[in-house]
Structure formats: structure tokens, C-alpha cells
Design a protein around this motif. Structure first.
Motif, mmCIF file in Angstrom:
data_model
loop_
_atom_site.group_PDB
_atom_site.id
_atom_site.type_symbol
_atom_site.label_atom_id
_atom_site.label_comp_id
_atom_site.label_asym_id
_atom_site.label_seq_id
_atom_site.Cartn_x
_atom_site.Cartn_y
_atom_site.Cartn_z
ATOM 1 N N MET A 26 0.871 -1.177 0.000
ATOM 2 C CA MET A 26 0.000 0.000 0.000
ATOM 3 C C MET A 26 0.908 1.226 0.000
ATOM 4 O O MET A 26 1.435 1.630 1.048
ATOM 5 C CB MET A 26 -0.903 0.002 1.230
ATOM 6 C CG MET A 26 -1.763 -1.256 1.363
ATOM 7 S SD MET A 26 -3.052 -1.351 0.108
ATOM 8 C CE MET A 26 -4.163 -0.078 0.704
ATOM 9 N N ASN A 27 1.118 1.803 -1.174
ATOM 10 C CA ASN A 27 2.053 2.923 -1.325
ATOM 11 C C ASN A 27 1.325 4.254 -1.201
ATOM 12 O O ASN A 27 0.613 4.677 -2.108
ATOM 13 C CB ASN A 27 2.767 2.826 -2.673
ATOM 14 C CG ASN A 27 3.781 3.934 -2.874
ATOM 15 O OD1 ASN A 27 4.068 4.702 -1.960
ATOM 16 N ND2 ASN A 27 4.333 4.022 -4.070
ATOM 17 N N ARG A 28 1.501 4.898 -0.045
ATOM 18 C CA ARG A 28 0.862 6.192 0.191
ATOM 19 C C ARG A 28 1.889 7.308 0.356
ATOM 20 O O ARG A 28 1.532 8.430 0.720
ATOM 21 C CB ARG A 28 -0.011 6.111 1.448
ATOM 22 C CG ARG A 28 -1.176 5.126 1.307
ATOM 23 C CD ARG A 28 -1.889 4.907 2.611
ATOM 24 N NE ARG A 28 -2.984 3.940 2.478
ATOM 25 C CZ ARG A 28 -3.548 3.298 3.485
ATOM 26 N NH1 ARG A 28 -3.125 3.536 4.727
ATOM 27 N NH2 ARG A 28 -4.523 2.437 3.279
ATOM 28 N N ALA A 29 3.142 7.001 0.125
ATOM 29 C CA ALA A 29 4.210 7.999 0.294
ATOM 30 C C ALA A 29 4.402 8.797 -1.000
ATOM 31 O O ALA A 29 4.239 8.267 -2.101
ATOM 32 C CB ALA A 29 5.510 7.314 0.680
ATOM 33 N N VAL A 30 4.743 10.079 -0.847
ATOM 34 C CA VAL A 30 4.884 10.954 -2.015
ATOM 35 C C VAL A 30 6.261 11.611 -2.064
ATOM 36 O O VAL A 30 6.954 11.727 -1.056
ATOM 37 C CB VAL A 30 3.799 12.058 -2.029
ATOM 38 C CG1 VAL A 30 2.418 11.456 -2.177
ATOM 39 C CG2 VAL A 30 3.887 12.900 -0.770
ATOM 40 N N THR A 31 6.623 12.018 -3.280
ATOM 41 C CA THR A 31 7.876 12.726 -3.508
ATOM 42 C C THR A 31 7.652 14.216 -3.260
ATOM 43 O O THR A 31 6.661 14.789 -3.714
ATOM 44 C CB THR A 31 8.349 12.507 -4.956
ATOM 45 O OG1 THR A 31 8.394 11.098 -5.223
ATOM 46 C CG2 THR A 31 9.714 13.114 -5.191
ATOM 47 N N VAL A 32 8.596 14.837 -2.536
ATOM 48 C CA VAL A 32 8.495 16.272 -2.235
ATOM 49 C C VAL A 32 9.753 16.986 -2.746
ATOM 50 O O VAL A 32 10.676 16.355 -3.267
ATOM 51 C CB VAL A 32 8.316 16.513 -0.716
ATOM 52 C CG1 VAL A 32 6.980 15.947 -0.255
ATOM 53 C CG2 VAL A 32 9.455 15.896 0.080
ATOM 54 N N ALA A 33 9.784 18.296 -2.580
ATOM 55 C CA ALA A 33 10.921 19.095 -3.045
ATOM 56 C C ALA A 33 12.224 18.644 -2.379
ATOM 57 O O ALA A 33 12.220 18.027 -1.308
ATOM 58 C CB ALA A 33 10.666 20.570 -2.760
ATOM 59 N N GLU A 34 13.351 18.988 -3.034
ATOM 60 C CA GLU A 34 14.663 18.545 -2.551
ATOM 61 C C GLU A 34 14.942 18.977 -1.117
ATOM 62 O O GLU A 34 15.660 18.303 -0.388
ATOM 63 C CB GLU A 34 15.770 19.066 -3.472
ATOM 64 C CG GLU A 34 15.828 18.349 -4.806
ATOM 65 C CD GLU A 34 17.032 18.783 -5.635
ATOM 66 O OE1 GLU A 34 18.152 18.836 -5.065
ATOM 67 O OE2 GLU A 34 16.871 19.083 -6.825
ATOM 68 N N ASP A 35 14.387 20.121 -0.703
ATOM 69 C CA ASP A 35 14.614 20.592 0.663
ATOM 70 C C ASP A 35 13.512 20.137 1.628
ATOM 71 O O ASP A 35 13.439 20.577 2.769
ATOM 72 C CB ASP A 35 14.727 22.123 0.697
ATOM 73 C CG ASP A 35 13.472 22.810 0.154
ATOM 74 O OD1 ASP A 35 12.579 22.107 -0.376
ATOM 75 O OD2 ASP A 35 13.373 24.050 0.272
ATOM 76 N N GLY A 36 12.658 19.223 1.154
ATOM 77 C CA GLY A 36 11.579 18.721 1.997
ATOM 78 C C GLY A 36 12.068 17.662 2.988
ATOM 79 O O GLY A 36 13.241 17.275 3.006
ATOM 80 N N LYS A 37 11.148 17.182 3.823
ATOM 81 C CA LYS A 37 11.503 16.209 4.865
ATOM 82 C C LYS A 37 11.556 14.795 4.308
ATOM 83 O O LYS A 37 10.713 14.379 3.510
ATOM 84 C CB LYS A 37 10.489 16.269 6.004
ATOM 85 C CG LYS A 37 10.654 17.470 6.919
ATOM 86 C CD LYS A 37 9.732 17.340 8.128
ATOM 87 C CE LYS A 37 9.939 18.502 9.110
ATOM 88 N NZ LYS A 37 9.066 18.367 10.296
ATOM 89 N N LYS A 38 12.580 14.066 4.768
ATOM 90 C CA LYS A 38 12.663 12.639 4.467
ATOM 91 C C LYS A 38 12.081 11.902 5.668
ATOM 92 O O LYS A 38 12.727 11.738 6.696
ATOM 93 C CB LYS A 38 14.113 12.207 4.210
ATOM 94 C CG LYS A 38 14.250 10.728 3.854
ATOM 95 C CD LYS A 38 15.702 10.348 3.575
ATOM 96 C CE LYS A 38 15.809 8.881 3.190
ATOM 97 N NZ LYS A 38 17.218 8.478 2.882
ATOM 98 N N LYS A 39 10.845 11.502 5.554
ATOM 99 C CA LYS A 39 10.168 10.842 6.665
ATOM 100 C C LYS A 39 9.292 9.728 6.107
ATOM 101 O O LYS A 39 8.167 9.944 5.668
ATOM 102 C CB LYS A 39 9.323 11.855 7.448
ATOM 103 C CG LYS A 39 8.747 11.287 8.737
ATOM 104 C CD LYS A 39 7.993 12.351 9.505
ATOM 105 C CE LYS A 39 7.438 11.772 10.810
ATOM 106 N NZ LYS A 39 6.668 12.782 11.568
#
Length: 489
Positions: free
Chosen positions: A225-238
Motif C-alpha cells: 500500500m504505497n501512500r508515500a509521495v515525492t516532495v521538493a529537494e529541501d523537503g523532509k525525508k520521513k
């Protein structure tokens, strides 16, 4: 205030190497300067305030105790328990012992279309990979088989169906180090985390895209169940990767920045026997062999015929990933295998009884220990540092000792299958390559037991058990400091 046991310095008379009963090797002997240095750490390090330490140092030559701080206090050993499990496995099974995985059929004829079931029989091999199943599928293809009109039946009856050791924490159920125990498993990589999958998460190509997920081995046994999204380069890795209790649904949530490094997680599957059968069925399909029936579990009938088999690496080689990487599942499978070989029952009850009998042969009374598993994951296991150090002294007389020593992690050696869990520790020239020892970690527990070659050319055996720690990382730094003192002697 930590109470320091005063050590007495006496003249050490060299004696021949003999296996002396544990209770008779009690003379406290050693170097006054070394004793003072070790005591200084134990007394002054704030991380040990409120904790319990058991420390034992022996001469590798004759087993005499060189330093003893609460060495007879029973403490949780964590993965230092594997030192006893590995020794027992080598004594009971032997360094050349291998595990066979068999494919059999009850079909009357071996032909293009076979009418009958296909049986995949596991015999405790903890190192099976997808490529091994592919090789077995290829061997069946070479027999001319293209269709099997029957079920694919997985046989894991060599061991009982108790999947978890007595004290395995429920919170570890979905982890690779808490994976279920079965006589038939598959590993994702050559680190051989049996009964697990590797989940790799990578960022998408643009902001807002779902992350890319790769599962090894590739399988439909586990639902993602893939609910994770890609964010900007300076975004949080969580990113969180979690399997649902008693199911094979893995949910991935959170955010991963563009161009971020991938995140890997190893997840223990629910029912590893069926997982292995699913991987094998896929391997058959990839080689043009169709199984028309379902995946089931059950024993191989007596009249079945062998089609192909896979032989594992010998125990001498298996011990390397087992000990270097501290593989819990390997430990428990070896316990059950010893029970099967010696008592005809692949269970913890029989296997642990064998372990205790082998511990006694090392000169230690198992009745003075609490042994609940083979891996040390139990918080109920209790062993004294003096007992572990004496076991390490005793195994030196065994013909398989070079194999045992080779399996221990080596301090400061960066190669994973050499340095293992010590590859990033004690990198200083005084210790790198000169310390071979088993690490251990549980919540509030850290341990380190093994051998150190000192500056003066002697070999010391040590066991350090630290319990009730608030910070295990600080405990490991204390271990490294203590062993560095030993190395400088």
C-alpha cells in the motif's frame, strides 16, 4: 555509586592448556595497572550509574581470570547467546553439515503434462534464495515438464509449527530479526535474512508523484500500500514501512525528497512456508512450467519421487552471516535442527535441551543459567560474564575452533562479511583487526564477548555484559574503551 571489586595481583604460573572445570578457575590474577584503568571507567562513566555491569577477562592460554567485576552475576546476554548456540551447532552437527531442499512428485509418470502434486520439502536451510528456486525450476524443465495438473504442496514438517520463541516481543513480529521460524524459508539477499523481504523506496521523478517501491524477492505474496509521495529537494525525508499484524499487507507512508537516497527496510513475512512456495511457483512459471492447482501445505507422501534437490552451503560458511550479522532466525533454526538430529523433534524444547547439554560439555553448569532461546532476543535469558568467558576459553580446544573464530566480527574491518557488526567500531590501529568478538543489543542491554590480541603479544578473552542501560550507544562506547585498554597491555 558503583561498587568496585578489589582485584588482587598474584604471580601467574604458566600451565599447560587443559579444560579445567569452570568452578576451579577462580584465582583473580592480572595486571595492577590494567585493573586500575578498567575500574576507573566503571566507577566514573555516568552512563553506568544505575546500570549493572558484569565483566570478565581471562588468559586465553590457561583460562585464569585476569579481571573480574561482578563476573558471576547473571545478566541478559542479548546476542552473546549466539556464542553458545554456534558452539553447540558445531559440536552436534559438525562444520560440514548441509541442508537439503527437495522437490518431489506423486505423479506416476514424469512427462510433459504430469498428473499429480508437486512437493517442495524444506529441511531447515536458512540460506535459500530466489535463484535457488529458479535453479530447481530449471532442473524440472530439463526433465521435459511443462504442466503440473495438481497442487504445489509445501512441506515444512521437519520442524514444529511454533513460529516464535517463548519470549519474542510482539513488537518485533514484523521485523526481519523477529521473523517466523519454519523449516522452509526464502531470503531476499545474500545476507540471508530468512523469511523476510527487502522493501526499497526511491523518490519519484517529480514533486507529488508516488515514491517508487521495489520488493526483493519480487512477489505478489505481499501487498504493498504505497501512500508515500515525492516532495521538493529541501523537503523532509520521513518514511515509514510497516506490515499489518498477522497479514502480509505492507503500508508505506510519508515523504521522500527529490534526489534523496533510497530507504531500505527488511520486513518479516507472515507464514514464511507459503511465501517460499509462492516464490517457487513464480520461478516455475518463469521457466514455462504451469501449476494448475493451489498452494497448500502438508507432508510429502512416502511414494513420492524425487525430481531435484538443492544443497546448502556447509555450516562452516553459514556461520559467517549468522555470527557476523547476528542473525536471530539462523540461531533458532539451528536450535530446532539440533533437536531434530539428536531427539527426532524439531522444537525449541528439544533443541534447547541439547544446547544445555553441550554447554555442560564446555565445563559450565547450565543449571546456573536461564536459557530460553538460541538468539538472545529473550529478556529472560540470564548468563554470567564469567560463564561466557569460560566458554570462549573452552572452545579453543575444539578442532572446529578456526571456523568458530573466523565467524566472529572483526573490529575495524569495513567489509561486511569480515567486520560484521564491529566493522565501524574500534578502528584505531591498536584494535583494528585485533579484536574478534560477538556483539549484542536489546533495549537497555548491550554486550561484547570475544578475543583480543594485546600489544605484548598475548591473547585475552573477555566478556562485557551491560544491563539496565538508558542508552545502548553509550554502552557500546564503554565496551570499546574497555577492550582498547585490554589491547594496550
Amino acid at each position: 555509586m558503583i561498587r568496585i571489586v578489589k582485584s588482587t595481583v598474584i604471580i601467574l604460573t604458566t600451565i599447560a592448556f587443559t579444560l579445567t572445570p569452570y568452578t576451579q578457575v577462580r584465582a583473580i590474577t592480572g595486571n595492577a595497572n590494567m585493573t586500575q584503568q578498567l575500574n576507573q571507567i566503571i566507577m566514573k562513566d555516568p552512563a553506568l550509574q544505575g546500570a549493572i555491569a558484569g565483566i570478565s577477562v581471562r588468559s586465553a592460554q590457561n583460562g585464569a581470570i585476569l579481571y573480574d567485576y561482578q563476573g558471576d552475576v547473571r545478566l541478559r546476554p542479548a546476542s552473546n547467546m549466539k556464542l553458545l548456540t554456534a558452539a553447540a551447532a558445531l559440536k552436534v552437527l559438525g562444520e560440514n553439515y548441509t541442508f537439503l531442499t527437495e522437490v518431489q512428485t506423486d505423479a506416476k509418470e514424469i512427462k510433459k503434462t504430469m498428473s499429480g502434486n508437486l512437493y517442495l520439502k524444506g529441511n531447515g536451510d536458512p540460506t535459500l534464495l530466489k535463484e535457488d528456486f529458479e535453479n530447481m525450476a530449471m532442473a524440472i524443465k530439463k526433465l521435459g515438464v511443462k504442466k503440473i495438473k495438481g497442487n504445489l504442496v509445501a512441506d515444512d514438517s521437519r520442524y514444529d509449527h511454533v513460529r516464535y520463541s517463548l519470549d519474542m516481543p510482539w513488537s518485533d513480529e514484523t521485523t526481519y530479526y523477529g521473523a517466523q521460524i519454519s523449516a522452509l524459508t526464502v531470503s531476499p539477499t545474500k545476507e540471508y535474512d530468512s523469511g523476510s523481504i527487502q522493501v526499497k523506496v526511491q523518490p519519484g521523478t517529480k514533486i507529488g508523484e508516488r515514491v517508487k517501491v521495489t520488493v526483493t524477492p519480487e512477489t505478489n505474496y505481499v501487498k504493498i500500500m504505497n501512500r508515500a509521495v515525492t516532495v521538493a529537494e529541501d523537503g523532509k525525508k520521513k518514511i515509514t514501512i510497516e506490515r499489518e499484524h498477522s497479514k502480509n499487507t505492507v503500508t508505506i507512508e510519508g515523504t521522500l525528497p527529490l534526489k534523496a537516497k533510497d530507504k531500505k527496510e527488511w520486513i518479516g513475512v507472515w507464514e514464511p512456508t507459503r511465501f517460499a512456495a509462492t516464490v517457487f511457483r513464480q520461478a516455475l512459471a518463469d521457466h514455462g512450467i504451469t501449476v494448475t492447482g493451489k498452494i497448500k501445505t502438508g507432508p510429502v507422501p512416502e511414494q513420492a519421487k524425487l525430481l531435484t534437490k538443492h544443497q546448502s552451503m556447509p555450516l562452516s560458511e553459514l556461520l559467517v552471516p549468522f555470527m557476523k550479522l547476528s542473525n536471530n532466525v539462523h540461531a533458532e533454526m539451528l536450535i530446532k535442527e539440533m533437536g531434530m538430529v539428536k531427539e527426532g523433534e524439531g522444537s525449541w524444547e528439544k533443541g534447547l535441551a541439547i544446547l544445555k547439554s553441550e554447554v555442560a560439555k564446555l565445563g559450565i553448569d547450565p543449571n546456573t543459567m536461564v536459557i530460553r532461546d538460541g538468539s538472545g532476543i529473550s529478556h529472560v535469558d540470564c548468563i554470567a560474564a564469567n560463564q561466557l568467558s569460560f566458554a570462549l576459553f573452552s572452545v579453543q580446544k575444539e578442532k572446529w575452533f578456526p571456523v568458530y573464530l573466523n565467524a566472529l566480527p572483526v573490529a575495524g574491518k569495513p567489509e561486511k562479511m569480515v567486520g560484521g557488526s564491529l566493522r565501524k567500531r574500534m578502528k584505531n590501529p591498536s584494535t583494528a583487526g585485533r579484536v574478534k568478538a560477538k556483539t549484542g543489543t536489546l533495549s537497555t542491554v548491550t554486550s561484547l564477548s570475544g578475543y583480543v590480541n594485546t600489544k605484548s603479544g598475548q591473547t585475552m578473552i573477555f566478556s562485557i555484559l551491560l544491563n539496565n542501560m538508558l542508552d545502548e550507544t553509550k554502552g557500546k562506547k564503554i565496551e570499546d574503551t574497555l577492550v582498547t585498554i585490554l589491547a594496550s597491555q
